[in-house]
Design a protein around this motif. Structure first.
Motif, PDB file in Angstrom:
ATOM      1  N   GLN A   1       0.881  -1.196   0.317  1.00  0.00           N
ATOM      2  CA  GLN A   1       0.100   0.028   0.128  1.00  0.00           C
ATOM      3  C   GLN A   1       0.659   1.401   0.027  1.00  0.00           C
ATOM      4  O   GLN A   1       0.555   2.501   0.060  1.00  0.00           O
ATOM      5  CB  GLN A   1      -0.666  -0.138   1.356  1.00  0.00           C
ATOM      6  N   MET A   2       2.060   1.102  -0.749  1.00  0.00           N
ATOM      7  CA  MET A   2       3.046   2.961  -0.972  1.00  0.00           C
ATOM      8  C   MET A   2       2.371   3.359  -2.118  1.00  0.00           C
ATOM      9  O   MET A   2       2.871   3.889  -2.991  1.00  0.00           O
ATOM     10  CB  MET A   2       3.843   2.672  -1.137  1.00  0.00           C
ATOM     11  N   ASP A   3       1.464   2.496  -3.098  1.00  0.00           N
ATOM     12  CA  ASP A   3       0.810   3.552  -4.133  1.00  0.00           C
ATOM     13  C   ASP A   3       0.054   4.833  -3.385  1.00  0.00           C
ATOM     14  O   ASP A   3      -0.022   5.127  -2.355  1.00  0.00           O
ATOM     15  CB  ASP A   3      -0.197   3.248  -5.014  1.00  0.00           C
ATOM     16  N   VAL A   4       0.118   5.682  -4.557  1.00  0.00           N
ATOM     17  CA  VAL A   4      -0.607   6.954  -4.476  1.00  0.00           C
ATOM     18  C   VAL A   4      -1.813   7.136  -4.159  1.00  0.00           C
ATOM     19  O   VAL A   4      -2.740   6.251  -5.355  1.00  0.00           O
ATOM     20  CB  VAL A   4      -0.606   8.222  -5.202  1.00  0.00           C
ATOM     21  N   ARG A   5      -2.806   7.263  -3.197  1.00  0.00           N
ATOM     22  CA  ARG A   5      -4.310   7.765  -2.344  1.00  0.00           C
ATOM     23  C   ARG A   5      -4.622   8.725  -2.179  1.00  0.00           C
ATOM     24  O   ARG A   5      -4.089   9.530  -1.895  1.00  0.00           O
ATOM     25  CB  ARG A   5      -4.007   6.422  -1.567  1.00  0.00           C
ATOM     26  N   ILE A   6      -5.601   9.269  -2.839  1.00  0.00           N
ATOM     27  CA  ILE A   6      -6.773  10.048  -2.272  1.00  0.00           C
ATOM     28  C   ILE A   6      -7.587  10.038  -1.041  1.00  0.00           C
ATOM     29  O   ILE A   6      -8.458  10.477  -1.066  1.00  0.00           O
ATOM     30  CB  ILE A   6      -7.139  10.931  -3.266  1.00  0.00           C
TER      31      ILE A   6
ATOM     32  N   ALA B   1     -11.140  10.701   0.629  1.00  0.00           N
ATOM     33  CA  ALA B   1     -12.303   9.456   0.434  1.00  0.00           C
ATOM     34  C   ALA B   1     -12.546   9.589   2.506  1.00  0.00           C
ATOM     35  O   ALA B   1     -13.709   9.731   3.198  1.00  0.00           O
ATOM     36  CB  ALA B   1     -11.708   8.093   0.694  1.00  0.00           C
ATOM     37  N   LEU B   2     -11.291  10.740   2.952  1.00  0.00           N
ATOM     38  CA  LEU B   2     -12.237  10.982   4.808  1.00  0.00           C
ATOM     39  C   LEU B   2     -12.993  11.480   4.561  1.00  0.00           C
ATOM     40  O   LEU B   2     -13.595  11.989   6.001  1.00  0.00           O
ATOM     41  CB  LEU B   2     -10.909  11.425   5.332  1.00  0.00           C
ATOM     42  N   MET B   3     -13.165  12.453   3.656  1.00  0.00           N
ATOM     43  CA  MET B   3     -14.377  13.573   3.937  1.00  0.00           C
ATOM     44  C   MET B   3     -16.106  13.239   3.846  1.00  0.00           C
ATOM     45  O   MET B   3     -16.350  13.763   4.417  1.00  0.00           O
ATOM     46  CB  MET B   3     -13.741  14.447   2.302  1.00  0.00           C
ATOM     47  N   PHE B   4     -15.535  11.925   3.632  1.00  0.00           N
ATOM     48  CA  PHE B   4     -17.262  10.920   3.139  1.00  0.00           C
ATOM     49  C   PHE B   4     -17.188  10.210   4.347  1.00  0.00           C
ATOM     50  O   PHE B   4     -17.593   9.058   4.446  1.00  0.00           O
ATOM     51  CB  PHE B   4     -17.713  10.116   1.849  1.00  0.00           C
TER      52      PHE B   4
ATOM     53  N   LYS C   1     -16.734   6.999   6.627  1.00  0.00           N
ATOM     54  CA  LYS C   1     -16.295   5.374   6.622  1.00  0.00           C
ATOM     55  C   LYS C   1     -16.845   5.241   4.969  1.00  0.00           C
ATOM     56  O   LYS C   1     -16.405   3.674   4.644  1.00  0.00           O
ATOM     57  CB  LYS C   1     -17.454   4.537   7.915  1.00  0.00           C
ATOM     58  N   TRP C   2     -18.207   4.855   4.511  1.00  0.00           N
ATOM     59  CA  TRP C   2     -18.763   5.132   3.829  1.00  0.00           C
ATOM     60  C   TRP C   2     -17.289   4.994   2.534  1.00  0.00           C
ATOM     61  O   TRP C   2     -17.180   4.222   1.719  1.00  0.00           O
ATOM     62  CB  TRP C   2     -19.532   6.082   3.589  1.00  0.00           C
ATOM     63  N   GLY C   3     -16.973   6.160   2.807  1.00  0.00           N
ATOM     64  CA  GLY C   3     -15.712   7.083   1.520  1.00  0.00           C
ATOM     65  C   GLY C   3     -14.708   5.840   1.269  1.00  0.00           C
ATOM     66  O   GLY C   3     -13.889   5.505   0.296  1.00  0.00           O
ATOM     67  N   MET C   4     -14.594   5.367   2.586  1.00  0.00           N
ATOM     68  CA  MET C   4     -13.429   4.772   2.821  1.00  0.00           C
ATOM     69  C   MET C   4     -13.621   3.514   2.378  1.00  0.00           C
ATOM     70  O   MET C   4     -12.581   2.645   1.318  1.00  0.00           O
ATOM     71  CB  MET C   4     -12.480   4.410   3.956  1.00  0.00           C
ATOM     72  N   ALA C   5     -14.636   3.171   2.106  1.00  0.00           N
ATOM     73  CA  ALA C   5     -15.419   1.778   1.333  1.00  0.00           C
ATOM     74  C   ALA C   5     -15.520   1.163   0.496  1.00  0.00           C
ATOM     75  O   ALA C   5     -14.840   0.864  -0.638  1.00  0.00           O
ATOM     76  CB  ALA C   5     -16.338   1.308   2.739  1.00  0.00           C
TER      77      ALA C   5
END
Length: 188
Positions: free
Chosen positions: A85-90, A94-97, A99-103
């Motif tokens: 999990q060293m890839d680029v993530r936004i 996701a955190l703005m939304f 638990k739903w956004g993370m899922a």
């Protein structure tokens, strides 16, 4: 109930998924080492060329081998970066939304990885057919040249392992196990 442990099957499945996920993590570490070895060999070959110039010496096989190790470094790193999990993530989005956004982003990430690797497998016969022959200048110890198809072995190995890793993560998600945090395993 699992008769051997008296633990509900769901918990046994969760433990099995954690073990398999841990194995994938360790295999990612091996691929990270393979990437680092490729980088080290590239640096040694490049340094040899630079030092050799001081003595009016050069080897025409160094540049082609450096390119082969660069390709292998990238392809071995393909799996290592995904599983570690060293890839680029936004994540901020996701955190703005919550638990739903993370899922949703977790689901999209795994589905996209599977689709990308599936496309690679679908194209594999065409790629292998078009890559026939030898890589000019990549001289083997016996005097022959490296077959061009050897370039793609790490790519397809990484793609297969990414599919397995993404499926493991989707299974973990289905049974309610949270996504692995890269920080948890940094001491490994």
């Amino acid at each position: 109930m699992d008769p051997h442990t008296n633990i509900p099957n769901e918990r046994a499945l969760g433990r099995a998924l954690h073990r398999i996920d841990g194995l994938a993590w360790q295999l990612g570490g091996l691929f990270l080492w393979l990437s680092n070895i490729c980088l080290f060999v590239m640096l040694v070959l490049t340094a040899t060329t630079i030092i050799g110039r001081l003595f009016n010496w050069s080897a025409p096989w160094i540049w082609p081998w450096t390119m082969v190790f660069f390709v292998w470094l990238s392809f071995f790193g393909f799996f290592a970066i995904f599983v570690r999990q060293m890839d680029v993530r936004i994540e901020f989005l996701a955190l703005m939304f919550g638990k739903w956004g993370m899922a949703v982003t977790r689901l999209i990430s795994d589905a996209f990885a599977i689709a990308l690797c599936g496309t690679l497998f679908w194209l594999m016969p065409k790629v292998m057919a078009s890559a026939s022959g030898f890589i000019e200048g990549v001289i083997l110890p016996g005097g022959g040249e490296l077959v061009r198809n050897a370039l793609y072995v790490p790519l397809f190995m990484s793609a297969a392992l990414i599919v397995i890793s993404a499926l493991i993560d989707l299974a973990k998600m289905a049974v309610g196990i949270s996504e692995r945090s890269p920080e948890i395993h940094m001491e490994d």
